[in-house]
Design an enzyme around this catalytic site. Structure first.
Site, PDB file in Angstrom:
ATOM      1  N   ASP A  40      -6.852  89.365  72.011  1.00 15.41           N
ATOM      2  CA  ASP A  40      -5.510  89.027  71.550  1.00 15.41           C
ATOM      3  C   ASP A  40      -4.572  88.691  72.714  1.00 15.41           C
ATOM      4  O   ASP A  40      -3.364  88.908  72.633  1.00 15.41           O
ATOM      5  CB  ASP A  40      -4.928  90.168  70.705  1.00 15.41           C
ATOM      6  CG  ASP A  40      -4.841  91.476  71.480  1.00 15.41           C
ATOM      7  OD1 ASP A  40      -5.380  91.535  72.607  1.00 15.41           O
ATOM      8  OD2 ASP A  40      -4.234  92.423  70.959  1.00 15.41           O
ATOM      9  N   HIS A 244     -14.672  69.619  94.271  1.00 12.53           N
ATOM     10  CA  HIS A 244     -13.850  70.438  93.382  1.00 12.53           C
ATOM     11  C   HIS A 244     -14.288  71.898  93.434  1.00 12.53           C
ATOM     12  O   HIS A 244     -14.425  72.568  92.414  1.00 12.53           O
ATOM     13  CB  HIS A 244     -13.911  69.909  91.942  1.00 12.53           C
ATOM     14  CG  HIS A 244     -13.120  68.646  91.759  1.00 12.53           C
ATOM     15  ND1 HIS A 244     -13.135  67.928  90.586  1.00 12.53           N
ATOM     16  CD2 HIS A 244     -12.299  67.981  92.602  1.00 12.53           C
ATOM     17  CE1 HIS A 244     -12.345  66.871  90.716  1.00 12.53           C
ATOM     18  NE2 HIS A 244     -11.829  66.879  91.927  1.00 12.53           N
ATOM     19  N   ASP A 261      -6.802  72.507  99.308  1.00 11.90           N
ATOM     20  CA  ASP A 261      -6.200  71.484  98.453  1.00 11.90           C
ATOM     21  C   ASP A 261      -5.444  72.226  97.360  1.00 11.90           C
ATOM     22  O   ASP A 261      -6.044  72.884  96.509  1.00 11.90           O
ATOM     23  CB  ASP A 261      -7.307  70.605  97.865  1.00 11.90           C
ATOM     24  CG  ASP A 261      -6.771  69.423  97.058  1.00 11.90           C
ATOM     25  OD1 ASP A 261      -5.626  69.493  96.581  1.00 11.90           O
ATOM     26  OD2 ASP A 261      -7.516  68.435  96.892  1.00 11.90           O
ATOM     27  N   ASP A 272       0.670  67.866  95.502  1.00 13.97           N
ATOM     28  CA  ASP A 272      -0.771  67.824  95.752  1.00 13.97           C
ATOM     29  C   ASP A 272      -0.999  67.578  97.240  1.00 13.97           C
ATOM     30  O   ASP A 272      -0.861  66.448  97.716  1.00 13.97           O
ATOM     31  CB  ASP A 272      -1.400  66.719  94.902  1.00 13.97           C
ATOM     32  CG  ASP A 272      -2.917  66.688  94.983  1.00 13.97           C
ATOM     33  OD1 ASP A 272      -3.493  67.566  95.635  1.00 13.97           O
ATOM     34  OD2 ASP A 272      -3.515  65.776  94.378  1.00 13.97           O
ATOM     35  N   HIS A 351     -14.919  60.033  97.473  1.00 11.73           N
ATOM     36  CA  HIS A 351     -13.954  59.869  96.379  1.00 11.73           C
ATOM     37  C   HIS A 351     -12.995  58.725  96.663  1.00 11.73           C
ATOM     38  O   HIS A 351     -13.033  58.096  97.730  1.00 11.73           O
ATOM     39  CB  HIS A 351     -13.175  61.173  96.185  1.00 11.73           C
ATOM     40  CG  HIS A 351     -12.544  61.684  97.449  1.00 11.73           C
ATOM     41  ND1 HIS A 351     -11.433  61.122  98.015  1.00 11.73           N
ATOM     42  CD2 HIS A 351     -12.891  62.721  98.265  1.00 11.73           C
ATOM     43  CE1 HIS A 351     -11.111  61.771  99.113  1.00 11.73           C
ATOM     44  NE2 HIS A 351     -11.986  62.746  99.293  1.00 11.73           N
ATOM     45  N   HIS A 355      -4.292  58.612  93.965  1.00 13.85           N
ATOM     46  CA  HIS A 355      -4.048  58.671  92.531  1.00 13.85           C
ATOM     47  C   HIS A 355      -2.556  58.823  92.286  1.00 13.85           C
ATOM     48  O   HIS A 355      -1.792  59.227  93.176  1.00 13.85           O
ATOM     49  CB  HIS A 355      -4.833  59.807  91.861  1.00 13.85           C
ATOM     50  CG  HIS A 355      -4.562  61.181  92.415  1.00 13.85           C
ATOM     51  ND1 HIS A 355      -3.443  61.907  92.086  1.00 13.85           N
ATOM     52  CD2 HIS A 355      -5.261  61.956  93.278  1.00 13.85           C
ATOM     53  CE1 HIS A 355      -3.471  63.081  92.710  1.00 13.85           C
ATOM     54  NE2 HIS A 355      -4.566  63.131  93.452  1.00 13.85           N
ATOM     55  N   HIS A 362      -3.240  64.381  88.380  1.00 17.47           N
ATOM     56  CA  HIS A 362      -3.796  63.030  88.280  1.00 17.47           C
ATOM     57  C   HIS A 362      -3.015  62.358  87.164  1.00 17.47           C
ATOM     58  O   HIS A 362      -3.403  62.380  86.000  1.00 17.47           O
ATOM     59  CB  HIS A 362      -5.289  63.066  87.986  1.00 17.47           C
ATOM     60  CG  HIS A 362      -6.106  63.542  89.146  1.00 17.47           C
ATOM     61  ND1 HIS A 362      -7.448  63.805  89.049  1.00 17.47           N
ATOM     62  CD2 HIS A 362      -5.773  63.802  90.432  1.00 17.47           C
ATOM     63  CE1 HIS A 362      -7.906  64.217  90.230  1.00 17.47           C
ATOM     64  NE2 HIS A 362      -6.900  64.218  91.068  1.00 17.47           N
ATOM     65  N   GLU A 386      -5.390  60.301 100.419  1.00 16.49           N
ATOM     66  CA  GLU A 386      -6.254  61.410 100.789  1.00 16.49           C
ATOM     67  C   GLU A 386      -7.654  60.972 101.227  1.00 16.49           C
ATOM     68  O   GLU A 386      -8.631  61.201 100.508  1.00 16.49           O
ATOM     69  CB  GLU A 386      -6.369  62.400  99.623  1.00 16.49           C
ATOM     70  CG  GLU A 386      -6.686  61.763  98.273  1.00 16.49           C
ATOM     71  CD  GLU A 386      -6.853  62.791  97.170  1.00 16.49           C
ATOM     72  OE1 GLU A 386      -7.579  63.786  97.365  1.00 16.49           O
ATOM     73  OE2 GLU A 386      -6.240  62.594  96.104  1.00 16.49           O
ATOM     74  N   TYR A 390     -17.199  64.058 104.374  1.00 13.40           N
ATOM     75  CA  TYR A 390     -17.934  65.252 103.938  1.00 13.40           C
ATOM     76  C   TYR A 390     -19.398  65.091 104.331  1.00 13.40           C
ATOM     77  O   TYR A 390     -20.068  64.170 103.863  1.00 13.40           O
ATOM     78  CB  TYR A 390     -17.810  65.427 102.419  1.00 13.40           C
ATOM     79  CG  TYR A 390     -16.380  65.291 101.938  1.00 13.40           C
ATOM     80  CD1 TYR A 390     -15.532  66.383 101.889  1.00 13.40           C
ATOM     81  CD2 TYR A 390     -15.879  64.037 101.574  1.00 13.40           C
ATOM     82  CE1 TYR A 390     -14.218  66.240 101.479  1.00 13.40           C
ATOM     83  CE2 TYR A 390     -14.567  63.884 101.163  1.00 13.40           C
ATOM     84  CZ  TYR A 390     -13.730  64.994 101.122  1.00 13.40           C
ATOM     85  OH  TYR A 390     -12.427  64.849 100.719  1.00 13.40           O
ATOM     86  N   ARG A 407     -10.537  66.725 104.628  1.00 12.86           N
ATOM     87  CA  ARG A 407      -9.671  65.867 103.830  1.00 12.86           C
ATOM     88  C   ARG A 407      -8.240  66.107 104.266  1.00 12.86           C
ATOM     89  O   ARG A 407      -7.850  67.251 104.568  1.00 12.86           O
ATOM     90  CB  ARG A 407      -9.830  66.155 102.337  1.00 12.86           C
ATOM     91  CG  ARG A 407      -8.966  65.282 101.447  1.00 12.86           C
ATOM     92  CD  ARG A 407      -9.416  65.274  99.977  1.00 12.86           C
ATOM     93  NE  ARG A 407      -9.293  66.551  99.290  1.00 12.86           N
ATOM     94  CZ  ARG A 407     -10.305  67.328  98.949  1.00 12.86           C
ATOM     95  NH1 ARG A 407     -11.539  66.990  99.286  1.00 12.86           N
ATOM     96  NH2 ARG A 407     -10.105  68.470  98.307  1.00 12.86           N
ATOM     97  N   GLU A 409      -4.331  65.059 102.885  1.00 14.31           N
ATOM     98  CA  GLU A 409      -3.662  64.464 101.716  1.00 14.31           C
ATOM     99  C   GLU A 409      -2.169  64.709 101.769  1.00 14.31           C
ATOM    100  O   GLU A 409      -1.713  65.835 102.000  1.00 14.31           O
ATOM    101  CB  GLU A 409      -4.231  65.072 100.431  1.00 14.31           C
ATOM    102  CG  GLU A 409      -3.603  64.556  99.161  1.00 14.31           C
ATOM    103  CD  GLU A 409      -4.215  65.192  97.927  1.00 14.31           C
ATOM    104  OE1 GLU A 409      -4.105  64.603  96.839  1.00 14.31           O
ATOM    105  OE2 GLU A 409      -4.804  66.290  98.049  1.00 14.31           O
TER     106      GLU A 409
END
Length: 440
Positions: A40, A244, A261, A272, A351, A355, A362, A386, A390, A407, A409
């Site tokens: 609940d 991710h 990130d 972001d 990637h 975006h 996104h 970004e 890798y 990365r 960004e």
């Protein structure tokens, strides 16, 4: 004073939608419902972005109706009624009686009346506009109301001919941010930037990834951003090569990089940011070479960002830097031009470069126009930039490069003459990062 989006702006958005819609149609947009977490208890409520965009109303179980039918032109809100027994447990509700004055809605009704009133609302409409695929329950209610009208056409009722998608009209509106929206997004970026500066001083060998997440969340909440805009990524060592990665449970080790990130959500709008930095405060030679390559790629992309340009141009500029740099380091074998044309760099820059950013991390909006050409950048758009490299532990490159993920960004507002980097205060060069991390 903290930036806010005034209620009148939501009213003006509804008016713009009504002006754009054809005559004799009805559009419906549903709020989110609460989701059960266990037994609940519920997950923290987050409003549907389209509904939020048009109302600023942060309660579940509501439906906005926009109608261009002459006899009911304007806005109708169906929402929960006041209920003292429920409000004791879950907090005060606005109540449909208060909605017109509070939200600038033309009329409002109890959400429990939607099924009964919907045939009347749709009767005579040429078409119904929905956010198709967004709310199965609302779509079912619309189909039931249309079936009733179809069965009662002999009584003079008129069923809509079709159901159309409202999404393209709203997506275009959402893609160009207002001055108030940009102020809110700058605040989300400011809060997020301070959080990143905080964790760069906090990190050290032996700390756990989830502890970095806790430090970020603390800084967000203490500044009025109660929740992250998305699942935080705090990946140490080879975990940074999982795009991710959100487990955030491993210990951070001396000599590794950590890729973070994350972004705060402030008044519904996302920031972001990604930064990659050394756990011990000092880049190794290999880490520095790859890091500076990613940074050069981002700077090359930045040089392309202006009104009239497109993200494909920026992507190609960043990819060229990464391709040529990886070839020079012999991570990519062979000729640089052949590697670029063969897109061999994509095995390490996995990637996309960018975006849209806004109510969703996104955010909505097309990347190609009706002729399949890249959408041109316009003032008021907000994007991320970004680039990344890798190199997993399983890759066949020289051992010294394996297990490194990087990365970088930032969030950019497109302006009349270029862009505004609203996350630039976070240390980013090797020298800035090392100096900041060592500063008491």
């Amino acid at each position: 004073m903290k930036p806010v989006i005034p209620q009148d702006e939501f009213l003006q958005r509804r008016k713009r939608v009504l002006q754009q819609l054809p005559a004799n149609v009805v559009a419906l947009v549903a709020a989110n419902q609460e989701l059960t977490r266990s037994n609940d208890t519920e997950y923290p409520f987050r409003q549907n972005s389209y509904f939020h965009y048009l109302t600023g109303f942060n309660e579940p179980d509501a439906v906005l109706v926009l109608s261009t039918l002459p006899e009911q032109a304007g806005s109708i809100l169906f929402c929960q009624d006041k209920d003292p027994s429920a409000e004791v447990w879950h907090g005060l509700r606005l109540g449909y009686h208060n909605a017109p004055n509070a939200l600038g809605i033309d009329t409002a009704h109890d959400i429990e009346e939607l099924d009964d009133r919907l045939p009347e609302i749709l009767n005579g409409a040429e078409s119904v506009y929905l956010i198709l695929g967004e709310d199965e329950g609302l779509e079912h209610q619309v189909h039931e109301a249309m079936a009733f009208l179809r069965e009662t056409e002999k009584r003079g009722n008129k069923v809509p001919h079709r159901i159309d998608d409202l999404r393209p009209r709203l997506d275009r509106m959402r893609q160009i941010k207002s001055a108030h929206e940009l102020s809110v997004m700058r605040e989300a970026a400011r809060i997020s930037s301070e959080a990143f500066k905080r964790i760069m001083k906090f990190v050290q060998p032996g700390v756990y990834e989830y502890q970095l997440g806790a430090e970020l969340h603390h800084e967000f909440a203490m500044n009025g951003a109660l929740y992250p805009a998305y699942g935080m990524i705090c990946g140490g060592g080879a975990n940074a090569c999982v795009l991710h990665y959100t487990d955030n449970r491993d210990q951070l080790h001396d000599g590794d990089l950590v890729l973070v990130d994350a972004g705060a959500e402030y008044q519904g709008y996302a920031a972001d940011i990604t930064r990659t930095f050394p756990v011990n405060g000092k880049f190794s030679d290999e880490q520095k070479m790859l890091y500076e390559l990613v940074l050069q790629a981002q700077q090359a992309a930045f040089a392309c960002i202006k009104p009239g340009a497109d993200l494909q141009q920026a992507t190609e500029a960043a990819a060229r830097i990464i391709n040529d740099g990886l070839t020079e380091l012999e991570i990519l074998k062979g000729d640089a031009e052949e590697n670029f044309n063969g897109q061999r760099w994509k095995q390490f820059f996995i990637h996309g470069l960018s975006h849209w950013l806004g109510l969703d991390v996104h955010d909505v909006g097309r990347y190609k126009d009706a002729q399949n050409r890249p959408v041109k950048l316009e003032p008021g758009m907000v994007i991320t930039v970004e680039p990344g490299i890798y190199i997993s532990r399983e890759s066949g490159v020289d051992e010294r490069w394996r297990g490194i993920g990087i990365r970088i960004e930032d969030d950019l507002i497109i302006t009349e003459d270029g862009y505004e980097n609203i996350t630039e205060s976070v240390p980013k060069t090797v020298e800035e990062i090392e100096a900041w991390m060592q500063k008491l």
